[in-house]
Design a protein around this motif. Structure first.
Motif, PDB file in Angstrom:
ATOM      1  N   GLY A 103     -14.171 -31.116 -28.791  1.00 14.44           N
ATOM      2  CA  GLY A 103     -14.540 -31.606 -27.471  1.00 14.44           C
ATOM      3  C   GLY A 103     -15.952 -31.281 -27.035  1.00 14.44           C
ATOM      4  N   ARG A 104     -16.736 -30.638 -27.885  1.00 13.90           N
ATOM      5  CA  ARG A 104     -18.114 -30.268 -27.518  1.00 13.90           C
ATOM      6  C   ARG A 104     -19.112 -30.998 -28.393  1.00 13.90           C
ATOM      7  N   ASP A 105     -20.183 -31.445 -27.804  1.00 17.83           N
ATOM      8  CA  ASP A 105     -21.258 -32.114 -28.513  1.00 17.83           C
ATOM      9  C   ASP A 105     -22.297 -31.093 -28.961  1.00 17.83           C
ATOM     10  N   PHE A 106     -23.312 -31.566 -29.677  1.00 14.15           N
ATOM     11  CA  PHE A 106     -24.458 -30.715 -29.968  1.00 14.15           C
ATOM     12  C   PHE A 106     -25.686 -31.340 -29.332  1.00 14.15           C
ATOM     13  N   GLN A 130     -26.560 -38.146 -38.046  1.00 13.03           N
ATOM     14  CA  GLN A 130     -27.411 -39.207 -38.599  1.00 13.03           C
ATOM     15  C   GLN A 130     -28.246 -39.864 -37.496  1.00 13.03           C
ATOM     16  N   PHE A 131     -27.627 -40.127 -36.361  1.00 12.15           N
ATOM     17  CA  PHE A 131     -28.332 -40.744 -35.241  1.00 12.15           C
ATOM     18  C   PHE A 131     -29.431 -39.819 -34.711  1.00 12.15           C
ATOM     19  N   ALA A 132     -29.136 -38.529 -34.624  1.00 14.05           N
ATOM     20  CA  ALA A 132     -30.134 -37.555 -34.164  1.00 14.05           C
ATOM     21  C   ALA A 132     -31.357 -37.570 -35.082  1.00 14.05           C
ATOM     22  N   ARG A 133     -31.120 -37.630 -36.383  1.00 17.68           N
ATOM     23  CA  ARG A 133     -32.226 -37.647 -37.344  1.00 17.68           C
ATOM     24  C   ARG A 133     -33.077 -38.908 -37.159  1.00 17.68           C
ATOM     25  N   ARG A 134     -32.425 -40.045 -36.986  1.00 14.66           N
ATOM     26  CA  ARG A 134     -33.173 -41.299 -36.781  1.00 14.66           C
ATOM     27  C   ARG A 134     -34.018 -41.252 -35.515  1.00 14.66           C
ATOM     28  N   LEU A 135     -33.457 -40.711 -34.447  1.00 16.46           N
ATOM     29  CA  LEU A 135     -34.225 -40.619 -33.202  1.00 16.46           C
ATOM     30  C   LEU A 135     -35.370 -39.619 -33.326  1.00 16.46           C
ATOM     31  N   ALA A 136     -35.195 -38.573 -34.120  1.00 15.84           N
ATOM     32  CA  ALA A 136     -36.285 -37.620 -34.355  1.00 15.84           C
ATOM     33  C   ALA A 136     -37.453 -38.309 -35.062  1.00 15.84           C
ATOM     34  N   VAL A 137     -37.153 -39.168 -36.024  1.00 17.88           N
ATOM     35  CA  VAL A 137     -38.212 -39.915 -36.730  1.00 17.88           C
ATOM     36  C   VAL A 137     -38.932 -40.847 -35.760  1.00 17.88           C
ATOM     37  N   SER A 196     -20.468 -34.467 -32.011  1.00 17.43           N
ATOM     38  CA  SER A 196     -20.434 -33.521 -33.131  1.00 17.43           C
ATOM     39  C   SER A 196     -19.683 -34.163 -34.297  1.00 17.43           C
ATOM     40  N   SER A 197     -20.364 -35.094 -34.955  1.00 19.10           N
ATOM     41  CA  SER A 197     -19.799 -35.845 -36.073  1.00 19.10           C
ATOM     42  C   SER A 197     -20.925 -36.170 -37.047  1.00 19.10           C
ATOM     43  N   VAL A 232     -35.536 -31.265 -41.734  1.00 14.47           N
ATOM     44  CA  VAL A 232     -35.081 -30.092 -40.983  1.00 14.47           C
ATOM     45  C   VAL A 232     -34.033 -30.504 -39.943  1.00 14.47           C
ATOM     46  N   VAL A 233     -34.288 -31.574 -39.222  1.00 10.38           N
ATOM     47  CA  VAL A 233     -33.314 -32.062 -38.242  1.00 10.38           C
ATOM     48  C   VAL A 233     -32.007 -32.426 -38.952  1.00 10.38           C
ATOM     49  N   GLY A 234     -32.104 -33.106 -40.083  1.00 10.77           N
ATOM     50  CA  GLY A 234     -30.905 -33.483 -40.833  1.00 10.77           C
ATOM     51  C   GLY A 234     -30.079 -32.275 -41.245  1.00 10.77           C
ATOM     52  N   GLU A 235     -30.731 -31.252 -41.743  1.00  6.38           N
ATOM     53  CA  GLU A 235     -30.009 -30.053 -42.192  1.00  6.38           C
ATOM     54  C   GLU A 235     -29.402 -29.289 -41.022  1.00  6.38           C
ATOM     55  N   LEU A 236     -30.178 -29.090 -39.964  1.00 10.27           N
ATOM     56  CA  LEU A 236     -29.669 -28.311 -38.839  1.00 10.27           C
ATOM     57  C   LEU A 236     -28.557 -29.045 -38.089  1.00 10.27           C
ATOM     58  N   THR A 237     -28.687 -30.365 -37.947  1.00  9.19           N
ATOM     59  CA  THR A 237     -27.609 -31.099 -37.265  1.00  9.19           C
ATOM     60  C   THR A 237     -26.363 -31.191 -38.138  1.00  9.19           C
TER      61      THR A 237
END
Length: 164
Positions: free
Chosen positions: A87-90, A43-50, A37-38, A71-76
């Protein structure tokens, strides 16, 4: 930063022609991952979505891939900024519905007390923030959030991807 990986059985699920013909239920292709959760995790989530969109036949420069990436960029980013719990991830989940030509984007965080507004907030044109949900609303057929038990929420959006 990726803090966990999907197990092979959680990767894209493809339906074979035989399964479709014999009437067994088919799962749409999907993918999910867990991220720190950073800002770097978002940013990494968005890249993997692409990358996933490209594997599903939508090149990075396509309108479909760009819409899902936004959409992934905004929601993440919202999960990191507003839904972060120490201590929690998304978690990000993408599911491709080839029948409806939609990609369902789901972002799950651990903050249950912070709910989304029922409609995107209006934003001051000179403001530096506040347009994220307006983008999600413009690029999605529908979006919303659901509580996650025992803690947290999932914010989702259904993005039309059409044929490329």
């Amino acid at each position: 930063m990726l803090t966990g990986t999907t197990a092979p059985e959680e990767g894209p699920r493809r339906t074979t022609a035989a399964a479709a013909l014999d009437g067994t239920a088919h799962e749409p292709p999907s993918w999910s991952g867990q991220f720190a959760s950073s800002p770097r995790g978002a940013q990494f989530a968005r890249r993997l979505a692409v990358r996933r969109m490209e594997e599903w036949g939508h090149p990075p420069e396509s309108d479909a891939s760009c819409a899902v990436a936004l959409v992934v960029g905004e929601l993440t980013a919202n999960a990191v900024r507003h839904g972060r719990t120490s201590g929690r991830d998304f978690r990000l989940r993408l599911a491709l519905d080839t029948v409806s030509d939609l990609v369902r984007v789901e972002v799950t965080d651990a903050a249950s007390e912070k709910r989304l507004p029922p409609a995107p907030p209006t934003s001051c044109p000179e403001g530096e923030s506040g347009r994220g949900l307006l983008l999600v609303d413009a690029l999605s057929l529908r979006w919303g959030s659901t509580p996650r038990h025992p803690v947290g929420k999932t914010v989702w959006a259904e993005v039309p991807v059409g044929a490329t």
